[in-house]
Design an enzyme around this catalytic site. Structure first.
Site, PDB file in Angstrom:
ATOM      1  N   SER A 126     -25.292  36.267   5.489  1.00 20.66           N
ATOM      2  CA  SER A 126     -24.791  35.604   4.282  1.00 20.66           C
ATOM      3  C   SER A 126     -23.599  36.308   3.652  1.00 20.66           C
ATOM      4  CB  SER A 126     -25.911  35.462   3.241  1.00 20.66           C
ATOM      5  OG  SER A 126     -26.298  36.713   2.737  1.00 20.66           O
ATOM      6  N   LYS A 163     -25.914  40.040  -3.096  1.00 19.18           N
ATOM      7  CA  LYS A 163     -25.054  38.899  -3.421  1.00 19.18           C
ATOM      8  C   LYS A 163     -24.000  39.314  -4.451  1.00 19.18           C
ATOM      9  CE  LYS A 163     -27.001  35.487  -1.058  1.00 19.18           C
ATOM     10  NZ  LYS A 163     -27.671  36.370  -0.087  1.00 19.18           N
TER      11      LYS A 163
END
Length: 209
Positions: A126, A163
């Protein structure tokens, strides 16, 4: 810390991409990549330009000055500190109690004096292309992050995720750098109820090859 890793450490600390730094140095991106991966040694002229770019001396860049990343400790400081690299961080388990230690990394004394740190091994795709599976991020333990920071976040009962953070008046976005992954959005109410907890801010990437 090798010269290549030190260049990457300083570049990351300045919030610059390889492309940004290569342009400032007037060299090819591929050449800078070779420097950072210790496949090629910069000339004295390039070392001087690197030092000027980061506002340090060449001796600091080469780790010869006290307080330089991976260099000798300054007076009153110890040498580098080994920190655990965790394979995962689970909700509800204090970091110091986690047994999933997969490796150790060393941070310099100047960094160690600025807080508590741990390493976390990246899983999944990701955060590509910057962070790839198997890479290690060095994380400063803290319960807050600003918009634009890359943070380690616990969501509900899942393991920690790495993230980029974007805060808004009505909630929190967790952003991947890989465009194949959709943003994760949580309202202010969900942040409280799930909960969504920031447990650290990523301060350095150590890529593994």
């Amino acid at each position: 810390m090798s010269l290549g890793r030190r260049i990457r450490f300083l570049r990351d600390g300045a919030g610059m991409t390889q492309k940004d730094l290569a342009k400032k140095l007037n060299i090819a991106n591929s050449t800078l990549s070779q420097y950072e991966n210790d496949l090629r040694v910069p000339s004295d002229a390039v070392k001087a330009r690197l030092a000027d770019c980061f506002g340090v001396t060449v001796d600091y860049l080469l780790g010869r000055e006290p307080g330089a990343p991976g260099g000798p400790a300054s007076s009153g400081q110890t040498g580098g500190l080994r920190i655990p690299v965790l394979g995962s961080v689970a909700a509800g388990v204090p970091i110091e109690a986690i047994q999933d230690i997969v490796d150790y990394e060393e941070i310099d004394s100047a960094m160690a004096a600025g807080g508590e740190y741990f390493g976390l091994r990246i899983k999944g795709a990701s955060m590509e292309p910057r962070m790839r599976e198997g890479d290690v991020v060095i994380v400063r333990r803290q319960d807050y992050a600003d918009t634009g920071d890359t943070a380690v976040v616990l969501v509900a009962r899942d393991s920690a995720t790495v993230k980029k953070i974007r805060k808004g008046p009505e909630g929190l976005f967790l952003l991947s750098t890989n465009p194949a992954y959709d943003p994760m959005y949580y309202t202010a109410a969900e942040v409280e109820s799930l909960p969504v907890r920031i447990i650290g801010r990523v301060v350095e990437l150590r890529a593994k090859y």
